[in-house]
Write a protein that holds these residues in place. Structure first.
Motif, PDB file in Angstrom:
ATOM      1  N   VAL A 243       0.863  -1.115  -0.067  1.00 33.78           N
ATOM      2  CA  VAL A 243       0.092  -0.023   0.063  1.00 33.78           C
ATOM      3  C   VAL A 243       0.876   1.430   0.116  1.00 33.78           C
ATOM      4  CG1 VAL A 243      -1.542   1.495   1.395  1.00 33.78           C
ATOM      5  CG2 VAL A 243      -1.988  -1.006   1.041  1.00 33.78           C
ATOM      6  N   GLY A 244       1.817   1.221   0.849  1.00 34.29           N
ATOM      7  CA  GLY A 244       2.866   2.468   0.934  1.00 34.29           C
ATOM      8  C   GLY A 244       3.571   2.457  -0.325  1.00 34.29           C
ATOM      9  N   ILE A 245       4.164   1.688  -1.105  1.00 29.56           N
ATOM     10  CA  ILE A 245       4.653   1.761  -2.330  1.00 29.56           C
ATOM     11  C   ILE A 245       3.788   2.119  -3.476  1.00 29.56           C
ATOM     12  CG2 ILE A 245       5.654   0.254  -4.428  1.00 29.56           C
ATOM     13  CD1 ILE A 245       6.876  -1.404  -2.157  1.00 29.56           C
ATOM     14  N   ASN A 246       2.406   1.702  -3.273  1.00 31.63           N
ATOM     15  CA  ASN A 246       1.431   1.830  -4.380  1.00 31.63           C
ATOM     16  C   ASN A 246       0.928   3.275  -4.332  1.00 31.63           C
ATOM     17  OD1 ASN A 246       2.030  -0.638  -5.420  1.00 31.63           O
ATOM     18  ND2 ASN A 246      -0.048  -1.305  -5.166  1.00 31.63           N
ATOM     19  N   LEU A 247       0.760   4.022  -3.150  1.00 34.19           N
ATOM     20  CA  LEU A 247       0.295   5.201  -2.960  1.00 34.19           C
ATOM     21  C   LEU A 247       1.215   6.144  -3.481  1.00 34.19           C
ATOM     22  CD1 LEU A 247      -1.820   6.999  -1.843  1.00 34.19           C
ATOM     23  CD2 LEU A 247      -0.476   7.149   0.525  1.00 34.19           C
ATOM     24  N   GLY A 248       2.235   6.031  -3.368  1.00 34.14           N
ATOM     25  CA  GLY A 248       3.321   7.017  -4.058  1.00 34.14           C
ATOM     26  C   GLY A 248       3.157   6.907  -5.671  1.00 34.14           C
ATOM     27  N   MET A 289       6.292  14.481  -6.368  1.00 34.05           N
ATOM     28  CA  MET A 289       6.070  12.937  -6.482  1.00 34.05           C
ATOM     29  C   MET A 289       6.947  12.249  -5.712  1.00 34.05           C
ATOM     30  SD  MET A 289       4.148  12.626 -10.416  1.00 34.05           S
ATOM     31  CE  MET A 289       2.864  13.619 -10.771  1.00 34.05           C
ATOM     32  N   ALA A 290       8.215  12.738  -5.943  1.00 37.84           N
ATOM     33  CA  ALA A 290       9.186  12.019  -5.433  1.00 37.84           C
ATOM     34  C   ALA A 290       9.397  11.858  -3.708  1.00 37.84           C
ATOM     35  CB  ALA A 290      10.649  12.300  -6.118  1.00 37.84           C
ATOM     36  N   VAL A 291       9.027  13.230  -3.307  1.00 38.72           N
ATOM     37  CA  VAL A 291       9.074  13.373  -2.031  1.00 38.72           C
ATOM     38  C   VAL A 291       7.884  12.632  -1.303  1.00 38.72           C
ATOM     39  CG1 VAL A 291       8.508  15.249  -0.119  1.00 38.72           C
ATOM     40  CG2 VAL A 291      10.072  15.794  -2.045  1.00 38.72           C
ATOM     41  N   VAL A 292       6.823  12.749  -2.033  1.00 38.97           N
ATOM     42  CA  VAL A 292       5.547  11.981  -1.465  1.00 38.97           C
ATOM     43  C   VAL A 292       5.944  10.387  -1.372  1.00 38.97           C
ATOM     44  CG1 VAL A 292       3.082  11.213  -1.794  1.00 38.97           C
ATOM     45  CG2 VAL A 292       3.818  13.733  -2.159  1.00 38.97           C
ATOM     46  N   TYR A 293       6.703   9.947  -2.307  1.00 34.12           N
ATOM     47  CA  TYR A 293       6.745   8.382  -2.502  1.00 34.12           C
ATOM     48  C   TYR A 293       7.694   8.084  -1.506  1.00 34.12           C
ATOM     49  CZ  TYR A 293       8.281   4.088  -4.486  1.00 34.12           C
ATOM     50  OH  TYR A 293       8.599   2.853  -4.741  1.00 34.12           O
ATOM     51  N   VAL A 294       8.777   8.777  -1.207  1.00 39.74           N
ATOM     52  CA  VAL A 294       9.830   8.521  -0.265  1.00 39.74           C
ATOM     53  C   VAL A 294       9.097   8.609   1.304  1.00 39.74           C
ATOM     54  CG1 VAL A 294      11.774   8.814  -1.625  1.00 39.74           C
ATOM     55  CG2 VAL A 294      10.820  10.598  -0.059  1.00 39.74           C
ATOM     56  N   VAL A 295       8.438   9.856   1.513  1.00 36.40           N
ATOM     57  CA  VAL A 295       7.778   9.725   2.749  1.00 36.40           C
ATOM     58  C   VAL A 295       6.948   8.791   3.369  1.00 36.40           C
ATOM     59  CG1 VAL A 295       6.449  11.348   4.058  1.00 36.40           C
ATOM     60  CG2 VAL A 295       8.375  12.356   2.570  1.00 36.40           C
ATOM     61  N   VAL A 296       6.222   8.420   2.201  1.00 36.24           N
ATOM     62  CA  VAL A 296       5.190   7.482   2.296  1.00 36.24           C
ATOM     63  C   VAL A 296       5.891   6.209   2.758  1.00 36.24           C
ATOM     64  CG1 VAL A 296       3.210   6.072   1.413  1.00 36.24           C
ATOM     65  CG2 VAL A 296       3.147   8.400   1.157  1.00 36.24           C
ATOM     66  N   ASN A 297       6.802   5.962   1.950  1.00 31.33           N
ATOM     67  CA  ASN A 297       7.619   4.631   2.393  1.00 31.33           C
ATOM     68  C   ASN A 297       8.376   4.488   3.839  1.00 31.33           C
ATOM     69  OD1 ASN A 297       7.414   2.451  -0.245  1.00 31.33           O
ATOM     70  ND2 ASN A 297       7.340   4.708  -1.067  1.00 31.33           N
ATOM     71  N   MET A 298       8.797   5.675   3.987  1.00 26.65           N
ATOM     72  CA  MET A 298       9.758   5.837   5.295  1.00 26.65           C
ATOM     73  C   MET A 298       8.377   5.560   6.542  1.00 26.65           C
ATOM     74  SD  MET A 298      12.025   8.778   6.504  1.00 26.65           S
ATOM     75  CE  MET A 298      11.085   9.854   6.244  1.00 26.65           C
ATOM     76  N   ALA A 299       7.508   6.333   6.176  1.00 27.99           N
ATOM     77  CA  ALA A 299       6.434   6.165   7.177  1.00 27.99           C
ATOM     78  C   ALA A 299       5.773   4.623   7.283  1.00 27.99           C
ATOM     79  CB  ALA A 299       5.067   7.061   6.884  1.00 27.99           C
ATOM     80  N   VAL A 300       5.894   3.804   6.227  1.00 28.33           N
ATOM     81  CA  VAL A 300       5.444   2.504   6.380  1.00 28.33           C
ATOM     82  C   VAL A 300       6.421   1.753   7.006  1.00 28.33           C
ATOM     83  CG1 VAL A 300       5.051   0.329   4.989  1.00 28.33           C
ATOM     84  CG2 VAL A 300       3.900   2.604   4.203  1.00 28.33           C
ATOM     85  N   ASP A 301       7.658   2.081   6.833  1.00 25.38           N
ATOM     86  CA  ASP A 301       8.514   1.173   7.556  1.00 25.38           C
ATOM     87  C   ASP A 301       8.794   1.676   8.932  1.00 25.38           C
ATOM     88  OD1 ASP A 301       9.620   0.274   5.175  1.00 25.38           O
ATOM     89  OD2 ASP A 301      11.574   1.613   4.852  1.00 25.38           O
ATOM     90  N   LEU A 302       8.550   2.728   9.359  1.00 20.67           N
ATOM     91  CA  LEU A 302       8.345   3.082  10.766  1.00 20.67           C
ATOM     92  C   LEU A 302       7.157   2.566  11.304  1.00 20.67           C
ATOM     93  CD1 LEU A 302       9.858   6.689  10.707  1.00 20.67           C
ATOM     94  CD2 LEU A 302      11.029   4.845  11.251  1.00 20.67           C
ATOM     95  N   SER A 303       5.948   2.225  10.674  1.00 15.73           N
ATOM     96  CA  SER A 303       4.744   1.829  11.242  1.00 15.73           C
ATOM     97  C   SER A 303       4.936   0.593  11.719  1.00 15.73           C
ATOM     98  CB  SER A 303       3.782   2.153  10.153  1.00 15.73           C
ATOM     99  OG  SER A 303       3.873   1.057   9.169  1.00 15.73           O
ATOM    100  N   TYR A 304       6.125  -0.328  11.148  1.00 20.19           N
ATOM    101  CA  TYR A 304       6.290  -1.767  11.516  1.00 20.19           C
ATOM    102  C   TYR A 304       6.516  -1.793  13.042  1.00 20.19           C
ATOM    103  CZ  TYR A 304       6.837  -3.017   6.670  1.00 20.19           C
ATOM    104  OH  TYR A 304       6.440  -3.006   5.215  1.00 20.19           O
ATOM    105  N   ARG A 305       7.128  -1.158  13.641  1.00 21.99           N
ATOM    106  CA  ARG A 305       7.318  -1.092  14.997  1.00 21.99           C
ATOM    107  C   ARG A 305       6.321  -0.706  15.924  1.00 21.99           C
ATOM    108  NH1 ARG A 305      11.830   1.284  12.235  1.00 21.99           N
ATOM    109  NH2 ARG A 305      13.725   0.293  12.710  1.00 21.99           N
ATOM    110  N   LEU A 306       5.421   0.137  15.435  1.00 15.09           N
ATOM    111  CA  LEU A 306       4.122   0.276  15.925  1.00 15.09           C
ATOM    112  C   LEU A 306       3.291  -0.948  15.954  1.00 15.09           C
ATOM    113  CD1 LEU A 306       3.281   3.930  14.887  1.00 15.09           C
ATOM    114  CD2 LEU A 306       4.440   3.154  17.154  1.00 15.09           C
ATOM    115  N   ILE A 307       3.012  -1.517  15.048  1.00 12.42           N
ATOM    116  CA  ILE A 307       2.251  -2.595  14.640  1.00 12.42           C
ATOM    117  C   ILE A 307       2.685  -3.860  15.251  1.00 12.42           C
ATOM    118  CG2 ILE A 307       0.967  -4.297  12.858  1.00 12.42           C
ATOM    119  CD1 ILE A 307       1.401  -1.775  10.911  1.00 12.42           C
ATOM    120  N   ASP A 308       3.884  -4.278  15.266  1.00  9.59           N
ATOM    121  CA  ASP A 308       4.477  -5.796  15.779  1.00  9.59           C
ATOM    122  C   ASP A 308       5.607  -5.101  16.833  1.00  9.59           C
ATOM    123  OD1 ASP A 308       5.280  -8.150  16.482  1.00  9.59           O
ATOM    124  OD2 ASP A 308       5.476  -8.683  14.121  1.00  9.59           O
TER     125      ASP A 308
END
Length: 317
Positions: A243-248, A289-308
């Protein structure tokens, strides 16, 4: 030692720089220039060369890029030499359309894909599962530039449920706005539905075979409770990444759909800017578009620590 977040931010900045630099380099290789577009087909080579010099377009691309980057760092994305409009203003006017399409497409894809994946994983190999997989394969093989005209033909021309093209702003009413956005969002969402469904179905089937799911079933919990309370969450990590990859990608992938439906979004602006060799406008849009892409993917990476919590513990956070 550099913290993981700092390393991630550094890589993201490097990605944005490389992407924008590549865009300038590629456009510099294309024939023609913004000056020839401004002056028209009948302009003499001397007039084109004079305007290029006046606009600074005769300099090497790396020199132009350095000037643009210096302004971009200070929040100034430049002014289009073709339209005379500040790039930031043009983006601000068009961004709401593209964001609405991308978010609507993502929500449609997620809701439909999760429902289909749950039904498929509940009875893998059944007739229903095979039928859903067949439909998913069709969705996966139909790109947006084919899905768009088909949706227009059936739902706009034949049934008359939605307008053929055009855009209604939210200020003109939620109803007209959604009617104009549903078909283009659906055209974008079809491929995403297929990829989300296949990924989540596979992960759900694997999770449902785990011991902790068997224990939950042995305690007499309902199948729906086990599916949504125990199986869906640990099966969603791969889906969250996708989802993070595809949103960007969706924000940058609306070019064709916005052109098909005549929507005033960033995609259409990008397409017209490329045709008119408006390098400054293209740079600004691609950078966003590049900024949105990398920010969303960075947020996805960081969200793993919150989920698991296991990931948080392994990372020492």
């Amino acid at each position: 030692m550099v913290p993981p977040v700092a390393r991630r931010i550094g890589r993201s900045v490097l990605v944005v720089l490389l992407v924008t630099l590549a865009v300038v380099g590629l456009l510099s290789l294309a024939p023609g220039s913004a000056a020839s577009v401004i002056l028209g087909e009948n302009a003499t080579p001397e007039a084109v060369a004079e305007l290029n010099a006046k606009l600074g377009l005769d300099r090497p691309f790396w020199s132009q890029y350095a000037d643009w980057l210096g302004g971009a760092v200070q929040g100034d994305l430049g002014t289009s030499p073709v339209t005379g409009q500040p790039v930031s203003t043009a983006i601000a006017e068009r961004l709401p359309v593209t964001l609405q399409l991308a978010v609507m497409a993502l929500l449609i894809a997620l809701i439909v894909a999760v429902l289909l994946a749950v039904v498929s994983a509940a009875r893998p190999g059944s007739a229903v599962d095979r039928a859903i997989n067949a439909v998913s394969s069709v969705f996966l093989s139909v790109p947006a530039f084919i899905a768009g005209p088909l949706l227009i033909y059936f739902f706009a021309l034949k049934l008359g449920w939605f307008p053929v093209n055009g855009w209604s702003w939210i200020s003109e009413g939620i109803g007209p706005n959604l009617k104009g956005a549903v078909l283009p969002a659906l055209a974008i969402a079809l491929t995403e539905i297929a990829s989300f469904h296949r990924l989540l179905r596979t992960d759900l089937i694997g999770t449902l075979r785990e011991d902790f799911v068997g224990v939950a079933r042995a305690k007499g919990m309902s199948a729906a409770y086990v599916m949504f309370r125990h199986a869906l969450r640990p099966s969603s990590f791969s889906l969250i990444t996708l989802v993070g990859i595809n949103l960007g990608r969706l924000i940058g992938g609306t070019v064709i759909v916005e052109s098909l439906f005549s929507l005033p979004g960033l995609g259409q602006l990008l397409a017209t800017s490329i045709i008119s060799r408006d390098v400054v406008m293209v740079q600004g849009i691609v950078a966003l578009m590049a900024v949105v892409y990398v920010v969303v993917n960075m947020a996805v990476d960081l969200s793993y620590r919150l989920i698991d919590p296991r990931i948080r513990k392994a990372a020492g956070v």
